[in-house]
Design an enzyme around this catalytic site. Structure first.
Site, mmCIF file in Angstrom:
data_model
loop_
_atom_site.group_PDB
_atom_site.id
_atom_site.type_symbol
_atom_site.label_atom_id
_atom_site.label_comp_id
_atom_site.label_asym_id
_atom_site.label_seq_id
_atom_site.Cartn_x
_atom_site.Cartn_y
_atom_site.Cartn_z
ATOM 1 N N CYS A 85 0.867 -1.184 0.000
ATOM 2 C CA CYS A 85 0.000 0.000 0.000
ATOM 3 C C CYS A 85 0.893 1.220 0.000
ATOM 4 O O CYS A 85 1.618 1.454 0.975
ATOM 5 C CB CYS A 85 -0.932 -0.007 1.207
ATOM 6 N N CYS A 235 -3.285 6.947 -5.086
ATOM 7 C CA CYS A 235 -3.070 5.506 -4.948
ATOM 8 C C CYS A 235 -1.664 5.119 -5.381
ATOM 9 O O CYS A 235 -1.357 5.075 -6.574
ATOM 10 C CB CYS A 235 -4.107 4.701 -5.732
#
Length: 310
Positions: A85, A235
């Site tokens: 992530c 992201c």
């Protein structure tokens, strides 16, 4: 359970410092698999209501198996683990600096999909050198209910993505609901058509692109996360997948900066170098800010102590 919350470009991270489950020994990938197989109630209790919401990504600190790493970390959401992530890695770097555990400079974190490196530039700015990313398939077309044919690329950036170059809906804050509905339909269409990542992996992230609003940025995106929430940031793993596609198309040179804008207007500066396996090694630079340092309480009498899952 002590946690520290932060946001990276608007997307929240909750770092679990202590009070997590005993995952035993073994590689980080093995311990991550144990977390997902045996402790999803823990994951839901940390990130879902009433203590959180479905956009929060959890980051469980664990001892690294690689002694060259300053920390081991397992990222999770309300459904499952995440391989990597990007925004949470930036948030973790800023959190560890806030705690005085790291100083500006280069540090290594061990994740279930490999070791990533960060450069803590200042108290809020972090560059992440991600794992090698690559495009698996170009111009895959699926029939989407109520929309028609939608074409995108399948790429790996630490998670699996389906990247659609031209969103049929404008990427604005007013369109968050229809964008979410569209990306959920695209994900369902991929599942129905049997389109997967490598070795049958679920493509759990859908990424739409369109023109940027910031004149300095090259692109704007909307990203659907596995649990159904949208990513407030551009992201990090999605940017890694995007870089792999740009490189494969010859649309961005190694080392050339690219400014990716999110649906809320926040940005990451991204670039890549060629990877040893034929993909790319992405670098993602963004800012995070600590928002709270708190203790979560789990009362045995609380009927919702394991989170509200609807």
């Amino acid at each position: 359970m002590r946690v520290i919350d932060s946001h990276t470009a608007g997307e929240p991270t909750r770092v679990v410092l202590d009070g997590g489950p005993d995952l035993g020994s073994g590689t980080l990938a093995e311990r991550a698999a144990r977390l997902e197989a045996e402790h999803l109630d823990f994951c839901a209790s940390v990130v879902l209501e009433p203590r959180g919401h479905d956009a929060i990504i959890g980051a469980l600190l664990v001892p690294p198996s690689d002694p060259a790493c300053v920390a081991g970390v397992i990222y999770f959401n309300n459904l499952q683990n995440l391989g990597m992530c990007g925004h949470a890695t930036i948030g973790l770097g800023v959190t560890l600096a806030h705690l005085g555990r790291i100083r500006p400079g280069r540090h290594r974190f061990e994740t279930p999909v490999g070791v990533v490196e960060i450069d803590l530039i200042d108290a809020n700015t972090v560059s992440v050198v991600n794992i090698e990313s690559y495009r698996l398939a170009k111009d895959v077309t699926v029939e989407v209910e109520g929309v028609g044919p939608v074409t995108g690329d399948v790429a790996w950036g630490g998670n699996w993505f389906f990247l659609v170059k031209n969103s049929p809906i404008a990427l604005t804050g007013e369109n968050i609901r229809p964008l979410t509905d569209l990306t959920l339909k695209i994900r369902s269409a991929l599942e129905k058509a049997g389109v997967t990542g490598k070795d049958g992996a679920w493509i759990d992230h859908i990424e739409l692109f369109g023109p940027a609003e910031d004149p300095a940025a090259q692109s704007r995106n909307f990203v659907l996360c596995p649990g159904g929430a949208y990513d407030r940031s551009p992201c990090g793993t999605g940017c890694s997948a995007k870089l792999a596609c740009l490189a494969a198309d010859g649309a961005l040179a190694p080392g050339q900066d690219y400014l990716q804008e999110s649906v809320i207007g926040s940005t990451y500066k991204i670039s890549y170098q060629p990877g040893p396996g034929g993909g790319v090694i992405p670098t993602i630079t963004g800012q995070a800010f600590v928002t709270s340092d708190t203790t979560l309480i789990f009362d045995p009498a609380d009927p919702y102590r394991s989170g509200i899952r609807l």
